[in-house]
Design a protein around this motif. Structure first.
Motif, PDB file in Angstrom:
ATOM      1  N   LYS A  64      -3.924 -19.013 -11.717  1.00 18.72           N
ATOM      2  CA  LYS A  64      -2.642 -18.801 -11.045  1.00 18.72           C
ATOM      3  C   LYS A  64      -2.610 -17.386 -10.466  1.00 18.72           C
ATOM      4  N   LEU A  65      -2.308 -17.297  -9.185  1.00 20.22           N
ATOM      5  CA  LEU A  65      -2.230 -16.003  -8.502  1.00 20.22           C
ATOM      6  C   LEU A  65      -0.879 -15.363  -8.799  1.00 20.22           C
ATOM      7  N   ILE A  66      -0.902 -14.158  -9.386  1.00 19.69           N
ATOM      8  CA  ILE A  66       0.376 -13.523  -9.725  1.00 19.69           C
ATOM      9  C   ILE A  66       0.553 -12.153  -9.059  1.00 19.69           C
ATOM     10  N   ALA A  67      -0.446 -11.727  -8.272  1.00 24.86           N
ATOM     11  CA  ALA A  67      -0.284 -10.509  -7.457  1.00 24.86           C
ATOM     12  C   ALA A  67      -1.401 -10.481  -6.428  1.00 24.86           C
ATOM     13  N   LEU A  68      -1.068  -9.977  -5.236  1.00 25.39           N
ATOM     14  CA  LEU A  68      -2.053  -9.959  -4.144  1.00 25.39           C
ATOM     15  C   LEU A  68      -1.644  -8.950  -3.084  1.00 25.39           C
ATOM     16  N   LYS A  69      -2.592  -8.093  -2.678  1.00 24.79           N
ATOM     17  CA  LYS A  69      -2.323  -7.231  -1.509  1.00 24.79           C
ATOM     18  C   LYS A  69      -3.623  -6.722  -0.897  1.00 24.79           C
ATOM     19  N   LEU A  70      -3.530  -6.417   0.411  1.00 28.98           N
ATOM     20  CA  LEU A  70      -4.643  -5.801   1.143  1.00 28.98           C
ATOM     21  C   LEU A  70      -4.380  -4.308   1.150  1.00 28.98           C
ATOM     22  N   VAL A  71      -5.345  -3.524   0.662  1.00 29.18           N
ATOM     23  CA  VAL A  71      -5.108  -2.087   0.567  1.00 29.18           C
ATOM     24  C   VAL A  71      -6.354  -1.287   0.910  1.00 29.18           C
ATOM     25  N   HIS A  72      -6.157  -0.244   1.742  1.00 26.29           N
ATOM     26  CA  HIS A  72      -7.254   0.684   2.027  1.00 26.29           C
ATOM     27  C   HIS A  72      -7.097   1.843   1.052  1.00 26.29           C
ATOM     28  N   ALA A  73      -7.860   1.798  -0.029  1.00 25.09           N
ATOM     29  CA  ALA A  73      -7.660   2.735  -1.137  1.00 25.09           C
ATOM     30  C   ALA A  73      -8.245   4.115  -0.818  1.00 25.09           C
ATOM     31  N   THR A  74      -7.658   5.150  -1.382  1.00 27.21           N
ATOM     32  CA  THR A  74      -8.181   6.510  -1.212  1.00 27.21           C
ATOM     33  C   THR A  74      -9.331   6.744  -2.201  1.00 27.21           C
ATOM     34  N   PRO A  75     -10.221   7.703  -1.899  1.00 25.81           N
ATOM     35  CA  PRO A  75     -11.280   8.041  -2.863  1.00 25.81           C
ATOM     36  C   PRO A  75     -10.700   8.424  -4.226  1.00 25.81           C
ATOM     37  N   GLU A  76      -9.574   9.126  -4.242  1.00 25.67           N
ATOM     38  CA  GLU A  76      -8.973   9.554  -5.519  1.00 25.67           C
ATOM     39  C   GLU A  76      -8.563   8.347  -6.369  1.00 25.67           C
ATOM     40  N   HIS A  77      -7.960   7.356  -5.706  1.00 28.14           N
ATOM     41  CA  HIS A  77      -7.548   6.140  -6.412  1.00 28.14           C
ATOM     42  C   HIS A  77      -8.787   5.398  -6.949  1.00 28.14           C
ATOM     43  N   LEU A  78      -9.830   5.325  -6.130  1.00 30.19           N
ATOM     44  CA  LEU A  78     -11.052   4.610  -6.535  1.00 30.19           C
ATOM     45  C   LEU A  78     -11.787   5.351  -7.648  1.00 30.19           C
ATOM     46  N   GLU A  79     -11.709   6.672  -7.638  1.00 30.23           N
ATOM     47  CA  GLU A  79     -12.319   7.446  -8.734  1.00 30.23           C
ATOM     48  C   GLU A  79     -11.621   7.135 -10.052  1.00 30.23           C
TER      49      GLU A  79
END
Ligand code: ADP
Length: 151
Positions: A34-49
């Protein structure tokens, strides 16, 4: 193992660029999750770290962050029986060449540095990742299909 277990699944920039979003979502839907959250996001390097903080010391870390920040990702939360472990089985091994045919990486990928998708490796990391990617929370809804998927 809970019927309401949640996992964080992410389609990486190569999966988005290669138009595999629909196919990957379809696999989780068709399996009965069951899908309970979904979004398209261009993440920042800080967030990915933050997302990959456990891998900070690895030689491939800078390349991994560059790859993950190179384009948008599809961030998702899927819920259902054994979602974390079964989600990882559906993804395949970290190295696509070691992934069985029938898994996402085994069917669509060749290189460990372009392996299309991410899935949480434990219930604890799923909780952490869901909080990091969805601070706004997930969507509560009733699936009418559930009694046909879970006894
Ligand atoms: P997984 O994504 O299967 O949980 P890891 O947490 O070990 O695997 O690694 C995170 C991601 O880092 C991998 O999915 C892959 O994109 C990248 N990665 C891991 N090992 C390597 C490597 N040896 N070379 C390049 N990239 C790697």
């Amino acid at each position: 193992m809970s019927v309401n277990e949640r996992t964080y699944i992410m389609i990486k920039p190569d999966g988005v660029q290669r138009n595999l979003v629909g196919k990957i979502i379809a696999r989780f839907e068709e399996r009965g999750y069951k899908l309970i959250a979904l979004k398209l996001v261009h993440a920042t390097p800080e967030h990915l770290e933050k997302h990959y903080e456990d891998l900070k010391g690895k030689g491939f870390f800078p390349g991994l962050i560059k790859y993950m920040a190179s384009g948008p990702v599809v961030a998702m939360v899927w819920q259902g029986l054994d979602a974390v472990k079964t989600g990882r089985v559906m993804l395949g091994a970290t190295n696509p060449l070691a992934s069985p045919i029938g898994s996402i990486r085994g069917d669509y990928a060749l290189s460990v540095g372009r392996n299309i998708c991410h899935g949480s490796d434990s219930v604890e990391s799923a909780e952490k990742e869901i909080a990091l990617w969805f601070p706004e929370g997930i969507v509560q809804w009733t699936s009418e299909l559930e009694p046909w998927v879970l006894e």
